[in-house]
Design a protein around this motif. Structure first.
Motif, mmCIF file in Angstrom:
data_model
loop_
_atom_site.group_PDB
_atom_site.id
_atom_site.type_symbol
_atom_site.label_atom_id
_atom_site.label_comp_id
_atom_site.label_asym_id
_atom_site.label_seq_id
_atom_site.Cartn_x
_atom_site.Cartn_y
_atom_site.Cartn_z
ATOM 1 N N ILE A 1 0.861 -1.184 0.000
ATOM 2 C CA ILE A 1 0.000 0.000 0.000
ATOM 3 C C ILE A 1 0.898 1.236 0.000
ATOM 4 O O ILE A 1 1.831 1.332 0.808
ATOM 5 N N GLN A 2 0.622 2.150 -0.899
ATOM 6 C CA GLN A 2 1.446 3.345 -1.030
ATOM 7 C C GLN A 2 0.585 4.598 -0.926
ATOM 8 O O GLN A 2 -0.453 4.697 -1.577
ATOM 9 N N VAL A 3 1.015 5.534 -0.088
ATOM 10 C CA VAL A 3 0.315 6.811 0.088
ATOM 11 C C VAL A 3 1.262 7.943 -0.287
ATOM 12 O O VAL A 3 2.331 8.100 0.318
ATOM 13 N N LYS A 4 0.895 8.725 -1.275
ATOM 14 C CA LYS A 4 1.734 9.820 -1.729
ATOM 15 C C LYS A 4 1.663 10.999 -0.765
ATOM 16 O O LYS A 4 0.582 11.432 -0.370
ATOM 17 N N LEU A 5 2.838 11.508 -0.385
ATOM 18 C CA LEU A 5 2.918 12.732 0.398
ATOM 19 C C LEU A 5 3.124 13.935 -0.524
ATOM 20 O O LEU A 5 2.561 14.998 -0.300
ATOM 21 N N ARG A 6 3.953 13.716 -1.544
ATOM 22 C CA ARG A 6 4.183 14.693 -2.606
ATOM 23 C C ARG A 6 4.273 13.932 -3.912
ATOM 24 O O ARG A 6 4.121 12.711 -3.937
ATOM 25 N N SER A 7 4.536 14.614 -5.002
ATOM 26 C CA SER A 7 4.555 13.961 -6.306
ATOM 27 C C SER A 7 5.608 12.865 -6.400
ATOM 28 O O SER A 7 5.425 11.880 -7.111
ATOM 29 N N ASN A 8 6.713 13.009 -5.683
ATOM 30 C CA ASN A 8 7.785 12.020 -5.775
ATOM 31 C C ASN A 8 8.157 11.382 -4.439
ATOM 32 O O ASN A 8 9.157 10.675 -4.343
ATOM 33 N N ILE A 9 7.370 11.613 -3.390
ATOM 34 C CA ILE A 9 7.641 11.038 -2.073
ATOM 35 C C ILE A 9 6.383 10.338 -1.568
ATOM 36 O O ILE A 9 5.286 10.880 -1.655
ATOM 37 N N ALA A 10 6.570 9.117 -1.046
ATOM 38 C CA ALA A 10 5.410 8.343 -0.595
ATOM 39 C C ALA A 10 5.768 7.515 0.631
ATOM 40 O O ALA A 10 6.921 7.131 0.841
ATOM 41 N N LEU A 11 4.767 7.250 1.450
ATOM 42 C CA LEU A 11 4.874 6.261 2.524
ATOM 43 C C LEU A 11 4.429 4.923 1.961
ATOM 44 O O LEU A 11 3.460 4.840 1.211
ATOM 45 N N ARG A 12 5.128 3.846 2.347
ATOM 46 C CA ARG A 12 4.793 2.542 1.797
ATOM 47 C C ARG A 12 4.840 1.474 2.889
ATOM 48 O O ARG A 12 5.767 1.438 3.702
ATOM 49 N N THR A 13 3.825 0.608 2.903
ATOM 50 C CA THR A 13 3.786 -0.549 3.780
ATOM 51 C C THR A 13 3.645 -1.809 2.929
ATOM 52 O O THR A 13 2.807 -1.854 2.020
ATOM 53 N N ASN A 14 4.467 -2.817 3.216
ATOM 54 C CA ASN A 14 4.433 -4.085 2.490
ATOM 55 C C ASN A 14 4.219 -5.240 3.455
ATOM 56 O O ASN A 14 4.795 -5.261 4.553
ATOM 57 N N PHE A 15 3.418 -6.194 3.024
ATOM 58 C CA PHE A 15 3.365 -7.508 3.689
ATOM 59 C C PHE A 15 3.733 -8.539 2.642
ATOM 60 O O PHE A 15 3.135 -8.592 1.563
ATOM 61 N N ASN A 16 4.763 -9.352 2.923
ATOM 62 C CA ASN A 16 5.111 -10.420 1.992
ATOM 63 C C ASN A 16 5.387 -11.704 2.737
ATOM 64 O O ASN A 16 5.722 -11.696 3.931
ATOM 65 N N CYS A 17 5.237 -12.807 2.046
ATOM 66 C CA CYS A 17 5.406 -14.111 2.680
ATOM 67 C C CYS A 17 5.837 -15.145 1.639
ATOM 68 O O CYS A 17 5.605 -14.973 0.436
ATOM 69 N N THR A 18 6.461 -16.210 2.130
ATOM 70 C CA THR A 18 6.911 -17.313 1.280
ATOM 71 C C THR A 18 6.668 -18.627 1.999
ATOM 72 O O THR A 18 6.959 -18.748 3.192
ATOM 73 N N TYR A 19 6.151 -19.610 1.262
ATOM 74 C CA TYR A 19 5.957 -20.958 1.805
ATOM 75 C C TYR A 19 6.618 -21.965 0.879
ATOM 76 O O TYR A 19 6.373 -21.970 -0.329
ATOM 77 N N GLU A 20 7.476 -22.816 1.438
ATOM 78 C CA GLU A 20 8.103 -23.900 0.687
ATOM 79 C C GLU A 20 7.720 -25.219 1.342
ATOM 80 O O GLU A 20 7.965 -25.415 2.539
ATOM 81 N N ASP A 21 7.120 -26.116 0.560
ATOM 82 C CA ASP A 21 6.637 -27.360 1.162
ATOM 83 C C ASP A 21 7.759 -28.349 1.456
ATOM 84 O O ASP A 21 7.685 -29.120 2.413
ATOM 85 N N ARG A 22 8.834 -28.316 0.670
ATOM 86 C CA ARG A 22 9.963 -29.224 0.891
ATOM 87 C C ARG A 22 11.275 -28.441 0.744
ATOM 88 O O ARG A 22 11.945 -28.528 -0.287
ATOM 89 N N PRO A 23 11.648 -27.667 1.749
ATOM 90 C CA PRO A 23 12.890 -26.892 1.655
ATOM 91 C C PRO A 23 14.104 -27.810 1.556
ATOM 92 O O PRO A 23 14.071 -28.973 2.006
ATOM 93 N N ILE A 24 15.176 -27.290 0.951
ATOM 94 C CA ILE A 24 16.391 -28.076 0.749
ATOM 95 C C ILE A 24 16.994 -28.518 2.083
ATOM 96 O O ILE A 24 17.494 -29.634 2.224
ATOM 97 N N VAL A 25 16.942 -27.633 3.089
ATOM 98 C CA VAL A 25 17.434 -27.940 4.432
ATOM 99 C C VAL A 25 16.290 -27.714 5.415
ATOM 100 O O VAL A 25 15.312 -27.034 5.096
ATOM 101 N N PRO A 26 16.374 -28.286 6.614
ATOM 102 C CA PRO A 26 15.283 -28.136 7.583
ATOM 103 C C PRO A 26 15.212 -26.734 8.177
ATOM 104 O O PRO A 26 15.805 -26.452 9.231
ATOM 105 N N VAL A 27 14.496 -25.854 7.510
ATOM 106 C CA VAL A 27 14.280 -24.497 8.004
ATOM 107 C C VAL A 27 12.774 -24.242 8.068
ATOM 108 O O VAL A 27 11.967 -25.056 7.601
#
Length: 277
Positions: free
Chosen positions: A236-262
């Motif tokens: 989500i991005q909220v512009k403060l000025r034409s070239n400046i913005a506040l930004r919040t990100n949520f990201n995630c990753t799921y691997e069913d069989r990772p190469i190592v136990p993580v």
């Protein structure tokens, strides 16, 4: 300013205040974030962001852990009449002073650099070539190098929203450090199918969202099964000025069989300031 824009801005800022910086531990590639549509061609554009956190958590009486975290993002895009070129970069540095009496520190860093070319970008069905280098020391990923190509389909495109989907193949090399045996490393070289769908929407004059989801899979003969990876980002991005913005990100990753136990599921919530040019 319209009422809905004021409301969206208020919710966004409130959400930022409630976020805990300790959740910022992962990243996902958002190839739509640096793309811009303009009436002109042969232009260079870019975005840069910086997020800084300094905080502590108790590890015992009068013995707190001290955290220093620095996150940098930098994207460049060059758009010609027929093609576009993207260079996306992300780097996260985390320093933890976990024993103040002995002044011992631990450092965890992760990041990537991704280069992508979109050929015949104006067509409904265009073509993409890409290459990427990635590392995630905190999880034991010493390096991930991949290269590939595919097709990009414009499902919907208007002034306020755009939906794209992509599908292709890549060769992926990974080197992992085993978390249970320090001297043991695991190497994987797999051909994989890579697929994504993205949505970009303007919610008002100052607020927009930029979302993407990936599904990547490849057959590993060593285990005789597919290794699947699902990942995504909501921004989500909220512009403060034409070239400046506040930004919040949520990201995630799921691997069913990772190469190592993580940990199979990892996520991150980040906020910061983004500067465009």
């Amino acid at each position: 300013m319209r009422l809905q824009t004021l409301f969206a801005t208020f919710i966004f800022l409130l959400f930022c205040l409630l976020l805990n910086p300790e959740t910022s531990r992962a990243q996902i590639l958002n190839i739509e974030q640096a793309r811009e549509d303009r009436d002109t061609v042969n232009y260079l554009t870019g975005k840069a962001g910086l997020n800084f956190s300094l905080y502590n958590r108790n590890a015992g009486k009068n013995n707190p852990n001290n955290f220093l975290q620095l996150t940098f993002t930098g994207d460049l895009a060059y758009v010609s009449v027929k093609h576009s070129y993207l260079l996306l970069n992300y780097y996260n540095y985390l320093l933890v002073n976990y024993d103040t009496r002995e002044q011992r520190n631990t450092v965890a860093s992760n990041g990537y650099s991704h280069f992508r070319v979109n050929l015949m970008r104006q067509q409904k069905l265009s073509y993409e070539l890409f290459t990427q280098y990635q590392a995630d020391r905190a999880r034991g990923l010493e390096r991930r190098v991949l290269s590939g190509g595919g097709l990009r389909l414009a499902i919907h495109k208007s002034e306020k929203s755009a939906i794209f989907a992509g599908s292709g193949f890549m060769l992926e090399h990974e080197t992992w450090k085993d978390p249970e045996q320090d001297d043991l490393k695991h190497v994987s070289n797999l051909p994989k199918s890579t697929n994504y769908i993205s949505l970009k929407t303007k919610l008002g004059e100052l607020v927009e969202t930029n979302n993407i989801a990936y599904y990547q899979t490849g057959y590993d003969p060593e285990i005789g099964r597919l290794r699947n990876r699902i990942s995504g980002e909501v921004g989500i991005q909220v512009k403060l000025r034409s070239n400046i913005a506040l930004r919040t990100n949520f990201n995630c990753t799921y691997e069913d069989r990772p190469i190592v136990p993580v940990t199979r599921f990892v996520y991150a919530i980040t906020n910061g300031i983004q500067v465009g040019f």
